[in-house]
Design a protein around this motif. Structure first.
Motif, short mmCIF file in Angstrom:
data_model
loop_
_atom_site.label_atom_id
_atom_site.label_comp_id
_atom_site.label_asym_id
_atom_site.label_seq_id
_atom_site.Cartn_x
_atom_site.Cartn_y
_atom_site.Cartn_z
N CYS A 1 0.85 -1.20 0.00
CA CYS A 1 0.00 0.00 0.00
C CYS A 1 0.89 1.25 0.00
CB CYS A 1 -0.91 0.01 1.23
SG CYS A 1 -2.23 -1.24 1.17
N PRO A 2 0.44 2.38 -0.60
CA PRO A 2 1.24 3.61 -0.63
C PRO A 2 1.32 4.24 0.75
CG PRO A 2 -0.93 4.01 -1.56
CD PRO A 2 -0.83 2.53 -1.33
N ALA A 3 2.27 5.18 0.89
CA ALA A 3 2.50 5.82 2.19
C ALA A 3 1.30 6.64 2.66
CB ALA A 3 3.73 6.71 2.11
N SER A 4 0.48 7.16 1.73
CA SER A 4 -0.70 7.95 2.12
C SER A 4 -1.78 7.09 2.76
CB SER A 4 -1.26 8.67 0.90
OG SER A 4 -1.63 7.74 -0.10
N ALA A 5 -1.82 5.79 2.47
CA ALA A 5 -2.78 4.85 3.06
C ALA A 5 -2.06 3.52 3.24
CB ALA A 5 -4.01 4.70 2.17
N PRO A 6 -1.22 3.38 4.29
CA PRO A 6 -0.27 2.26 4.35
C PRO A 6 -0.83 0.94 4.86
CG PRO A 6 0.04 3.71 6.24
CD PRO A 6 -1.03 4.35 5.39
N PHE A 7 -2.10 0.88 5.30
CA PHE A 7 -2.58 -0.33 5.95
C PHE A 7 -3.56 -1.08 5.05
CE2 PHE A 7 -1.85 2.75 9.46
CZ PHE A 7 -0.72 2.14 9.98
N PRO A 8 -3.26 -2.36 4.66
CA PRO A 8 -4.22 -3.17 3.91
C PRO A 8 -5.43 -3.50 4.78
CG PRO A 8 -1.98 -4.08 3.76
CD PRO A 8 -1.97 -3.06 4.83
N VAL A 9 -6.65 -3.24 4.26
CA VAL A 9 -7.87 -3.52 5.01
C VAL A 9 -8.79 -4.49 4.28
CG1 VAL A 9 -7.82 -1.33 6.23
CG2 VAL A 9 -8.97 -1.46 4.02
N GLY A 10 -8.47 -4.89 3.06
CA GLY A 10 -9.30 -5.83 2.33
C GLY A 10 -8.77 -6.06 0.94
N PHE B 1 -6.03 4.18 8.32
CA PHE B 1 -6.31 3.76 9.69
C PHE B 1 -5.96 2.29 9.86
CE2 PHE B 1 -9.34 7.11 8.58
CZ PHE B 1 -9.09 8.02 9.59
N LEU B 2 -5.31 1.94 10.96
CA LEU B 2 -4.92 0.57 11.24
C LEU B 2 -6.18 -0.26 11.50
CD1 LEU B 2 -2.62 -1.46 11.77
CD2 LEU B 2 -2.74 -0.80 14.18
N PRO B 3 -6.42 -1.36 10.72
CA PRO B 3 -7.63 -2.17 10.91
C PRO B 3 -7.54 -2.99 12.19
CG PRO B 3 -6.19 -3.19 9.30
CD PRO B 3 -5.57 -1.86 9.64
N PRO B 4 -8.70 -3.40 12.74
CA PRO B 4 -8.68 -4.19 13.99
C PRO B 4 -8.12 -5.59 13.81
CG PRO B 4 -10.91 -4.01 13.13
CD PRO B 4 -10.07 -3.10 12.28
N GLU B 5 -8.08 -6.12 12.57
CA GLU B 5 -7.57 -7.46 12.34
C GLU B 5 -6.92 -7.52 10.97
OE1 GLU B 5 -11.97 -9.08 10.87
OE2 GLU B 5 -10.99 -9.95 12.62
N PRO B 6 -5.97 -8.47 10.76
CA PRO B 6 -5.31 -8.58 9.45
C PRO B 6 -6.26 -9.15 8.40
CG PRO B 6 -4.59 -10.34 10.91
CD PRO B 6 -5.44 -9.42 11.75
N LEU B 7 -5.77 -9.30 7.18
CA LEU B 7 -6.59 -9.82 6.10
C LEU B 7 -7.02 -11.26 6.42
CD1 LEU B 7 -4.62 -8.49 3.00
CD2 LEU B 7 -6.56 -7.46 4.18
N ASN B 8 -8.29 -11.57 6.11
CA ASN B 8 -8.83 -12.89 6.39
C ASN B 8 -9.84 -13.25 5.32
OD1 ASN B 8 -11.41 -11.68 7.22
ND2 ASN B 8 -10.26 -11.00 9.04
N VAL C 1 -2.88 -15.89 0.98
CA VAL C 1 -2.62 -14.47 1.20
C VAL C 1 -1.94 -14.33 2.56
CG1 VAL C 1 -3.63 -12.21 1.57
CG2 VAL C 1 -4.53 -13.68 -0.21
N ALA C 2 -0.75 -13.67 2.58
CA ALA C 2 0.00 -13.50 3.82
C ALA C 2 0.13 -12.02 4.15
CB ALA C 2 1.39 -14.13 3.71
N ASN C 3 -0.32 -11.64 5.37
CA ASN C 3 -0.24 -10.24 5.80
C ASN C 3 -0.14 -10.19 7.32
OD1 ASN C 3 -2.53 -7.80 6.68
ND2 ASN C 3 -0.61 -7.25 5.71
N THR C 4 0.83 -9.42 7.81
CA THR C 4 1.00 -9.21 9.24
C THR C 4 0.33 -7.92 9.66
OG1 THR C 4 3.12 -10.37 9.17
CG2 THR C 4 2.69 -9.01 11.11
N HIS D 1 -5.18 -17.77 4.71
CA HIS D 1 -4.92 -16.40 5.15
C HIS D 1 -3.99 -16.50 6.36
CE1 HIS D 1 -8.63 -15.96 2.81
NE2 HIS D 1 -8.24 -14.70 2.58
N VAL D 2 -2.72 -16.18 6.17
CA VAL D 2 -1.70 -16.39 7.19
C VAL D 2 -0.97 -15.07 7.45
CG1 VAL D 2 -1.42 -18.83 6.65
CG2 VAL D 2 -0.04 -17.11 5.44
#
Length: 361
Positions: free
Chosen positions: A276-285, A330-337, A299-302, A350-351
């Motif tokens: 994800c780019p620096a303006s929106a750095p957190f994967p949410v889906g 915004f940091l999501p409450p849980e990683p990708l699932n 799909v692997a995401n920490t 999803h790991v």
């Protein structure tokens, strides 16, 4: 037997290495910008891929991207897929940032306009050979001047003046004055009508008029009743929020920002990483389609990491990864699932780390 030497850019010291020590490789970096090949406008939120290791990053709002850890050597930056792909060769050096130049980004025309008009003195006569100037502040603290002189009839023209709010300075032996103007890109700005060379007509002085007779005193007007008290403003009525429109529809006190952004993925190959780019750095889906012959997808995401790893089954180097990756500020409450990141496979993994995906050949 051969020995190697390592030059330290930090200490500027030359020291011989031990002949039996392994030679460490310091990775390099690639920075660049991509633009539309026709218009020259920056391409935002598009996927950019490194050909050697398949790493994928997204561009920001100005079309800029960065690969932070790149193995030294010859590489190729790829934008798009198949016949529509554009390729930019890059030579990466150890510990050095390599800048990839897209010639299309130079096609955007300069934001300049023109100022012209006719100037006269206080007596209405044209200003001949007066110096006309516009000064523009540069980023390094210096100034750039656009200057010219008026003709015998007081006319002048200044070209290639940077667009924006400008001050026109007029100087002659008998006249000095500044005028505020707005220069528009690709257009001509004329001096205001108040600077034309026509002298205003002086109306004739009317004969004196005798003062009128004083009227009789008027009775005071009746007192008006006091105005009714102002009603309080209506309470906020919650409704669906529209992001970044200057209105607080849901009555939470703020105009919510548009979030998340969508990063389109079109990558040939498998076992790839997108960021994800620096303006929106957190994967949410995400919504991922893995095109290959295996019925498994991983799909692997920490949590807190901007990188997402995609793998189909246990074979790398073939197939294709398409779909969308949603990124938020915004940091999501849980990683990708499986709920927020479906995969088009019967077996979905999803790991938290690529090491937890099925082993590859």
């Amino acid at each position: 037997m051969r020995c190697f030497f390592v030059v330290s850019a930090v200490l500027s010291l030359l020291s011989a290495c031990q002949c039996d020590d392994p030679l460490g490789v310091v990775p390099g970096r690639i920075d660049g910008q991509v633009c539309d090949a026709v218009t020259g406008a920056p391409l935002a939120n598009v996927a950019v891929r490194l050909e050697n290791d398949g790493a994928v990053v997204g561009t920001d709002g100005e079309g800029r991207y960065t690969f932070g850890v790149v193995s030294p050597g010859d590489d190729v930056v790829v934008v798009g897929v198949a016949a529509a792909a554009r390729r930019f060769p890059a030579v990466v050096e150890s510990g050095v940032s390599t800048v990839v130049v897209d010639e299309a980004c130079r096609l955007v025309p300069a934001a300049v306009g023109t100022i012209e008009g006719q100037l006269c003195g206080l007596d209405g006569a044209p200003l001949n050979d007066a110096l006309v100037s516009v000064f523009v502040d540069n980023a390094d603290g210096t100034e750039t001047a656009r200057q010219g002189r008026t003709n015998a009839d007081g006319t002048f023209r200044l070209s290639d003046v940077p667009a924006g709010e400008r001050v026109l300075e007029v100087r002659s032996s008998a006249f000095a004055r500044d005028f505020a103007l707005i220069v528009t890109t690709g257009q001509t700005t004329f001096v205001p009508a108040s600077l034309t060379c026509e002298l205003p007509e002086v109306p004739p002085v009317p004969p004196p008029v005798p003062p009128p007779e004083e009227p009789p005193p008027e009775e005071p007007p009746p007192e008006e009743p006091p105005p009714p008290p102002e009603e309080p403003p209506p309470a906020c009525t919650p409704r669906a929020e529209v992001c970044e429109n200057g209105v607080d529809e849901n009555c939470d006190g703020i105009d919510n920002s548009c979030d998340p952004i969508t990063l389109n993925l079109l990558v040939d190959g498998d076992c790839v990483t997108a960021s994800c780019p620096a303006s929106a750095p957190f994967p949410v889906g995400c919504d991922i389609h893995l095109q290959g012959g295996d019925d498994r997808g991983c799909v692997a995401n920490t949590s807190g990491s901007s990188s997402v790893y995609f793998q189909e089954g246990d074979h790398c180097g073939s197939g294709r990864v398409t779909g969308t990756l949603f990124c938020s500020s915004f940091l999501p409450p849980e990683p990708l699932n499986g709920a927020n990141c479906p995969i088009n496979k019967d077996q979905q993994f999803h790991v938290g780390s690529p090491d937890q995906c099925p082993e590859v050949d």
